[in-house]
Design a protein around this motif. Structure first.
Motif, PDB file in Angstrom:
ATOM      1  N   MET A 191       0.920  -1.299  -0.126  1.00 15.26           N
ATOM      2  CA  MET A 191       0.173  -0.145  -0.109  1.00 15.26           C
ATOM      3  C   MET A 191       0.800   1.247   0.134  1.00 15.26           C
ATOM      4  O   MET A 191       0.642   2.317  -0.854  1.00 15.26           O
ATOM      5  CB  MET A 191      -0.991   0.076   1.285  1.00 15.26           C
ATOM      6  N   THR A 192       1.829   1.282   0.920  1.00 18.89           N
ATOM      7  CA  THR A 192       2.783   2.411   1.065  1.00 18.89           C
ATOM      8  C   THR A 192       3.865   2.714  -0.292  1.00 18.89           C
ATOM      9  O   THR A 192       3.903   3.562  -0.776  1.00 18.89           O
ATOM     10  CB  THR A 192       3.717   2.380   2.213  1.00 18.89           C
ATOM     11  N   PRO A 201      -4.296   4.931  -1.033  1.00 16.50           N
ATOM     12  CA  PRO A 201      -4.877   3.627  -0.081  1.00 16.50           C
ATOM     13  C   PRO A 201      -6.319   3.376  -0.517  1.00 16.50           C
ATOM     14  O   PRO A 201      -6.947   2.320  -0.594  1.00 16.50           O
ATOM     15  CB  PRO A 201      -4.792   4.341   1.255  1.00 16.50           C
ATOM     16  N   GLY A 222      -6.294  -3.926   5.415  1.00 15.85           N
ATOM     17  CA  GLY A 222      -6.035  -2.525   4.613  1.00 15.85           C
ATOM     18  C   GLY A 222      -7.083  -1.457   4.808  1.00 15.85           C
ATOM     19  O   GLY A 222      -6.694  -0.218   4.860  1.00 15.85           O
ATOM     20  N   ARG A 226      -6.502   2.743   5.132  1.00 11.51           N
ATOM     21  CA  ARG A 226      -7.220   3.637   4.235  1.00 11.51           C
ATOM     22  C   ARG A 226      -8.072   4.473   5.259  1.00 11.51           C
ATOM     23  O   ARG A 226      -8.046   5.948   4.897  1.00 11.51           O
ATOM     24  CB  ARG A 226      -8.285   2.794   3.367  1.00 11.51           C
ATOM     25  N   LEU A 295       0.235   9.106   5.796  1.00  9.74           N
ATOM     26  CA  LEU A 295      -1.050   8.039   5.732  1.00  9.74           C
ATOM     27  C   LEU A 295      -2.400   8.892   5.979  1.00  9.74           C
ATOM     28  O   LEU A 295      -2.271  10.170   6.762  1.00  9.74           O
ATOM     29  CB  LEU A 295      -0.716   6.971   6.780  1.00  9.74           C
TER      30      LEU A 295
END
Length: 299
Positions: A191-192, A201, A222, A226, A295
Protein backbone atom coordinates in the motif's frame (compact mmCIF):
# COMPACT_ATOMS: atom_id res chain seq x y z
CA UNK A 1 -28.55 -29.95 24.72
CA UNK A 2 -27.58 -30.22 28.37
CA UNK A 3 -26.00 -26.93 29.45
CA UNK A 4 -22.36 -27.32 30.43
CA UNK A 5 -20.66 -25.19 33.10
CA UNK A 6 -17.80 -23.47 31.26
CA UNK A 7 -15.21 -20.93 32.32
CA UNK A 8 -13.59 -18.57 29.84
CA UNK A 9 -10.35 -17.11 31.15
CA UNK A 10 -9.35 -14.02 29.21
CA UNK A 11 -12.09 -11.65 28.02
CA UNK A 12 -10.18 -9.68 25.40
CA UNK A 13 -11.45 -9.15 21.88
CA UNK A 14 -11.36 -12.89 21.14
CA UNK A 15 -12.15 -14.26 24.58
CA UNK A 16 -15.18 -12.05 25.13
CA UNK A 17 -16.67 -13.21 21.83
CA UNK A 18 -15.97 -16.83 22.74
CA UNK A 19 -17.65 -16.38 26.11
CA UNK A 20 -20.65 -14.67 24.51
CA UNK A 21 -20.99 -17.43 21.89
CA UNK A 22 -20.93 -20.14 24.56
CA UNK A 23 -23.52 -18.20 26.54
CA UNK A 24 -25.74 -17.75 23.49
CA UNK A 25 -25.56 -21.51 22.88
CA UNK A 26 -27.20 -22.08 26.26
CA UNK A 27 -24.23 -22.95 28.43
CA UNK A 28 -23.60 -21.64 31.93
CA UNK A 29 -20.55 -19.47 31.36
CA UNK A 30 -18.28 -17.83 33.92
CA UNK A 31 -15.98 -15.13 32.51
CA UNK A 32 -12.69 -14.09 34.08
CA UNK A 33 -10.15 -11.41 33.21
CA UNK A 34 -7.57 -9.21 34.90
CA UNK A 35 -9.72 -6.25 33.80
CA UNK A 36 -12.68 -6.12 36.19
CA UNK A 37 -14.64 -3.96 33.74
CA UNK A 38 -14.66 -6.80 31.22
CA UNK A 39 -15.87 -9.23 33.86
CA UNK A 40 -18.63 -6.84 34.90
CA UNK A 41 -19.62 -6.32 31.28
CA UNK A 42 -19.91 -10.05 30.70
CA UNK A 43 -21.84 -10.64 33.91
CA UNK A 44 -24.29 -7.90 32.93
CA UNK A 45 -24.73 -9.68 29.59
CA UNK A 46 -25.79 -12.87 31.37
CA UNK A 47 -22.53 -14.46 32.44
CA UNK A 48 -22.63 -16.50 35.63
CA UNK A 49 -21.04 -14.94 38.72
CA UNK A 50 -18.53 -16.48 41.10
CA UNK A 51 -14.82 -16.57 41.88
CA UNK A 52 -12.74 -18.90 39.74
CA UNK A 53 -11.58 -20.96 42.72
CA UNK A 54 -15.20 -21.47 43.76
CA UNK A 55 -16.56 -22.49 40.37
CA UNK A 56 -13.59 -24.61 39.24
CA UNK A 57 -14.80 -27.85 40.92
CA UNK A 58 -18.04 -27.71 38.91
CA UNK A 59 -16.56 -27.01 35.49
CA UNK A 60 -16.84 -29.31 32.51
CA UNK A 61 -14.46 -27.14 30.47
CA UNK A 62 -12.15 -24.17 30.88
CA UNK A 63 -11.37 -22.19 27.73
CA UNK A 64 -8.10 -20.33 28.21
CA UNK A 65 -7.80 -17.35 25.85
CA UNK A 66 -4.80 -15.47 27.21
CA UNK A 67 -1.84 -13.87 25.43
CA UNK A 68 0.98 -16.39 25.60
CA UNK A 69 2.54 -19.49 27.11
CA UNK A 70 3.55 -17.79 30.35
CA UNK A 71 0.01 -16.59 31.01
CA UNK A 72 -1.42 -19.99 30.08
CA UNK A 73 0.89 -21.73 32.54
CA UNK A 74 0.08 -19.20 35.26
CA UNK A 75 -3.67 -19.74 34.82
CA UNK A 76 -3.34 -23.52 34.90
CA UNK A 77 -0.56 -24.09 37.43
CA UNK A 78 0.32 -20.80 39.13
CA UNK A 79 -0.83 -19.63 42.54
CA UNK A 80 -4.41 -20.87 42.91
CA UNK A 81 -3.92 -22.68 39.60
CA UNK A 82 -7.06 -23.83 37.88
CA UNK A 83 -6.12 -27.44 37.13
CA UNK A 84 -5.70 -28.47 40.77
CA UNK A 85 -9.33 -27.51 41.42
CA UNK A 86 -10.99 -28.90 38.28
CA UNK A 87 -12.82 -32.24 38.45
CA UNK A 88 -11.36 -35.38 36.95
CA UNK A 89 -12.41 -35.77 33.32
CA UNK A 90 -12.95 -32.06 32.73
CA UNK A 91 -11.03 -30.41 29.91
CA UNK A 92 -8.79 -27.41 29.40
CA UNK A 93 -9.22 -25.89 25.93
CA UNK A 94 -6.04 -23.88 25.41
CA UNK A 95 -6.32 -21.26 22.67
CA UNK A 96 -3.17 -19.12 22.93
CA UNK A 97 -0.46 -19.31 20.28
CA UNK A 98 2.30 -21.32 21.97
CA UNK A 99 5.19 -23.58 20.93
CA UNK A 100 4.19 -27.21 20.30
CA UNK A 101 6.59 -28.42 23.01
CA UNK A 102 4.84 -26.20 25.55
CA UNK A 103 1.46 -27.66 24.57
CA UNK A 104 2.79 -31.18 25.09
CA UNK A 105 4.11 -30.22 28.53
CA UNK A 106 0.77 -28.72 29.55
CA UNK A 107 -1.03 -31.86 28.40
CA UNK A 108 1.23 -34.07 30.52
CA UNK A 109 0.88 -31.87 33.60
CA UNK A 110 -2.90 -31.74 33.24
CA UNK A 111 -3.03 -35.53 32.86
CA UNK A 112 -1.18 -35.92 36.14
CA UNK A 113 -4.20 -34.27 37.80
CA UNK A 114 -6.77 -36.26 35.83
CA UNK A 115 -7.66 -33.26 33.67
CA UNK A 116 -7.82 -33.47 29.89
CA UNK A 117 -6.07 -30.95 27.65
CA UNK A 118 -6.98 -29.88 24.13
CA UNK A 119 -4.35 -27.98 22.17
CA UNK A 120 -6.78 -25.64 20.39
CA UNK A 121 -5.38 -22.49 18.77
CA UNK A 122 -8.02 -20.32 17.12
CA UNK A 123 -8.33 -18.21 13.98
CA UNK A 124 -10.99 -15.93 12.58
CA UNK A 125 -10.72 -12.67 14.49
CA UNK A 126 -13.01 -10.94 16.95
CA UNK A 127 -15.98 -10.88 14.55
CA UNK A 128 -16.05 -14.65 14.10
CA UNK A 129 -15.42 -15.18 17.80
CA UNK A 130 -18.53 -13.14 18.55
CA UNK A 131 -20.67 -15.16 16.12
CA UNK A 132 -19.45 -18.62 17.16
CA UNK A 133 -17.76 -19.11 13.80
CA UNK A 134 -14.09 -19.58 14.67
CA UNK A 135 -11.74 -22.03 13.01
CA UNK A 136 -9.97 -24.20 15.57
CA UNK A 137 -6.76 -26.11 14.90
CA UNK A 138 -7.05 -28.81 17.54
CA UNK A 139 -5.10 -31.79 18.74
CA UNK A 140 -5.49 -34.01 21.77
CA UNK A 141 -6.72 -37.37 22.92
CA UNK A 142 -10.11 -38.67 21.78
CA UNK A 143 -11.30 -38.20 25.36
CA UNK A 144 -10.23 -34.55 25.28
CA UNK A 145 -12.12 -33.99 22.03
CA UNK A 146 -15.21 -35.67 23.46
CA UNK A 147 -15.13 -33.58 26.63
CA UNK A 148 -14.55 -30.39 24.66
CA UNK A 149 -17.23 -31.02 22.03
CA UNK A 150 -20.11 -29.06 23.63
CA UNK A 151 -17.90 -25.99 23.97
CA UNK A 152 -16.36 -26.40 20.53
CA UNK A 153 -19.78 -26.67 18.92
CA UNK A 154 -20.78 -23.40 20.57
CA UNK A 155 -17.77 -21.32 19.58
CA UNK A 156 -16.59 -22.63 16.22
CA UNK A 157 -17.64 -23.18 12.64
CA UNK A 158 -14.77 -25.52 11.77
CA UNK A 159 -12.69 -27.76 14.01
CA UNK A 160 -9.72 -29.49 12.41
CA UNK A 161 -8.69 -32.60 14.37
CA UNK A 162 -4.96 -32.71 13.70
CA UNK A 163 -3.68 -35.41 16.02
CA UNK A 164 -4.31 -37.53 19.09
CA UNK A 165 -1.91 -35.64 21.34
CA UNK A 166 -1.11 -31.98 22.02
CA UNK A 167 1.37 -30.28 19.70
CA UNK A 168 0.07 -30.59 16.13
CA UNK A 169 -2.57 -27.93 16.74
CA UNK A 170 0.07 -25.44 17.84
CA UNK A 171 2.31 -26.44 14.95
CA UNK A 172 -0.47 -25.65 12.48
CA UNK A 173 -1.13 -22.32 14.22
CA UNK A 174 2.54 -21.44 13.77
CA UNK A 175 2.19 -22.11 10.04
CA UNK A 176 -0.89 -19.87 9.94
CA UNK A 177 0.81 -17.11 11.92
CA UNK A 178 3.82 -17.13 9.61
CA UNK A 179 1.48 -16.44 6.71
CA UNK A 180 -0.75 -13.99 8.58
CA UNK A 181 2.14 -11.89 9.89
CA UNK A 182 3.86 -11.80 6.51
CA UNK A 183 0.58 -10.90 4.78
CA UNK A 184 -0.05 -7.94 7.10
CA UNK A 185 3.47 -6.61 6.63
CA UNK A 186 3.26 -7.16 2.88
CA UNK A 187 -0.09 -5.38 2.71
CA UNK A 188 1.51 -2.39 4.44
CA UNK A 189 4.52 -2.51 2.13
CA UNK A 190 2.40 -2.76 -1.02
CA UNK A 191 0.00 0.00 0.00
CA UNK A 192 2.75 2.45 0.90
CA UNK A 193 4.76 1.48 -2.20
CA UNK A 194 1.67 2.33 -4.22
CA UNK A 195 1.53 5.72 -2.55
CA UNK A 196 4.98 6.55 -3.92
CA UNK A 197 3.49 6.05 -7.39
CA UNK A 198 0.34 8.07 -6.78
CA UNK A 199 -1.87 5.09 -5.90
CA UNK A 200 -3.97 6.22 -2.96
CA UNK A 201 -4.96 3.81 -0.19
CA UNK A 202 -8.58 4.25 -1.29
CA UNK A 203 -7.75 3.24 -4.88
CA UNK A 204 -5.61 0.39 -3.59
CA UNK A 205 -8.55 -1.00 -1.63
CA UNK A 206 -10.90 -0.64 -4.59
CA UNK A 207 -8.67 -2.54 -7.00
CA UNK A 208 -6.37 -5.02 -5.26
CA UNK A 209 -9.13 -7.03 -3.50
CA UNK A 210 -10.41 -7.84 -7.00
CA UNK A 211 -6.98 -8.99 -8.20
CA UNK A 212 -4.75 -12.01 -7.72
CA UNK A 213 -2.52 -10.18 -5.25
CA UNK A 214 -5.18 -9.99 -2.57
CA UNK A 215 -5.31 -11.93 0.71
CA UNK A 216 -7.69 -12.24 3.63
CA UNK A 217 -5.37 -10.11 5.74
CA UNK A 218 -5.14 -7.44 3.05
CA UNK A 219 -8.90 -7.21 2.79
CA UNK A 220 -9.31 -7.19 6.58
CA UNK A 221 -6.47 -4.87 7.62
CA UNK A 222 -6.14 -2.63 4.56
CA UNK A 223 -9.31 -0.66 5.42
CA UNK A 224 -7.77 0.25 8.78
CA UNK A 225 -4.93 2.06 6.99
CA UNK A 226 -7.25 3.57 4.37
CA UNK A 227 -9.50 4.96 7.12
CA UNK A 228 -6.68 6.01 9.44
CA UNK A 229 -8.30 3.94 12.21
CA UNK A 230 -5.88 1.92 14.32
CA UNK A 231 -8.29 0.90 17.06
CA UNK A 232 -6.77 -2.45 18.02
CA UNK A 233 -8.55 -5.57 16.88
CA UNK A 234 -5.25 -7.44 16.94
CA UNK A 235 -2.33 -5.36 18.15
CA UNK A 236 1.20 -4.85 16.82
CA UNK A 237 2.47 -6.41 20.04
CA UNK A 238 1.01 -9.79 19.08
CA UNK A 239 3.47 -10.25 16.24
CA UNK A 240 6.88 -10.12 17.93
CA UNK A 241 5.52 -12.95 20.09
CA UNK A 242 3.90 -15.02 17.34
CA UNK A 243 6.57 -14.56 14.69
CA UNK A 244 9.14 -15.09 17.43
CA UNK A 245 7.56 -18.49 18.09
CA UNK A 246 7.67 -19.25 14.37
CA UNK A 247 11.36 -18.42 14.16
CA UNK A 248 12.20 -20.33 17.33
CA UNK A 249 10.53 -23.42 15.84
CA UNK A 250 12.32 -22.83 12.54
CA UNK A 251 15.67 -22.58 14.31
CA UNK A 252 15.06 -25.83 16.18
CA UNK A 253 14.27 -27.49 12.83
CA UNK A 254 17.34 -25.95 11.12
CA UNK A 255 14.93 -24.27 8.73
CA UNK A 256 15.60 -20.84 7.26
CA UNK A 257 12.58 -18.50 7.27
CA UNK A 258 13.93 -15.21 5.89
CA UNK A 259 10.59 -13.74 4.85
CA UNK A 260 9.10 -14.33 8.30
CA UNK A 261 12.24 -12.80 9.82
CA UNK A 262 11.89 -9.69 7.66
CA UNK A 263 8.24 -9.28 8.69
CA UNK A 264 9.22 -9.67 12.34
CA UNK A 265 11.70 -6.82 12.03
CA UNK A 266 8.97 -4.50 10.75
CA UNK A 267 6.70 -5.33 13.69
CA UNK A 268 9.60 -4.87 16.10
CA UNK A 269 10.24 -1.46 14.52
CA UNK A 270 6.58 -0.57 14.96
CA UNK A 271 6.57 -1.68 18.59
CA UNK A 272 9.82 0.19 19.22
CA UNK A 273 8.24 3.33 17.78
CA UNK A 274 5.50 3.25 20.40
CA UNK A 275 2.87 1.62 18.19
CA UNK A 276 2.66 -1.67 20.08
CA UNK A 277 -0.84 -1.14 21.43
CA UNK A 278 -2.27 -0.01 18.08
CA UNK A 279 -3.92 -2.28 15.53
CA UNK A 280 -1.35 -4.42 13.73
CA UNK A 281 -2.11 -2.56 10.49
CA UNK A 282 -0.11 0.27 12.08
CA UNK A 283 3.01 -1.47 10.76
CA UNK A 284 2.22 0.64 7.67
CA UNK A 285 3.38 3.65 9.68
CA UNK A 286 6.92 2.25 9.70
CA UNK A 287 6.98 2.15 5.90
CA UNK A 288 5.34 5.57 5.64
CA UNK A 289 7.79 7.17 8.07
CA UNK A 290 10.80 5.74 6.26
CA UNK A 291 9.50 6.96 2.91
CA UNK A 292 8.34 10.37 4.14
CA UNK A 293 4.71 9.61 3.34
CA UNK A 294 1.57 10.93 5.06
CA UNK A 295 -1.01 8.21 5.70
CA UNK A 296 -4.74 8.90 5.98
CA UNK A 297 -5.46 10.41 9.38
CA UNK A 298 -1.99 11.93 9.78
CA UNK A 299 -2.09 15.51 10.99
Amino acid sequence: MTPSPIAVIGLGSMGYGIAASALNAGHVVHGFDVNPDQVARFTQAGGAPGALADVAPSLSAAIVVVLNAAQTEAVLFGDDGLVANMPEGSVVIACATVPPAFARDMEARCAASGVLYLDAPISGGAKKAATGALTIMASGTPAAFDAARPALDAISEKVFALGDEAGPGSAMKAVNQLLAGVHIATMAEAMTFGMTQGVTPEAFMQVIPECAGTSWMLENRGPHVRDGDYTPHSSVNIWPKDLGIVLDIAKSASFGAPIAAAALQQFLAAAGSGLGAEDDAAVAKVYARNAGLALPGDD
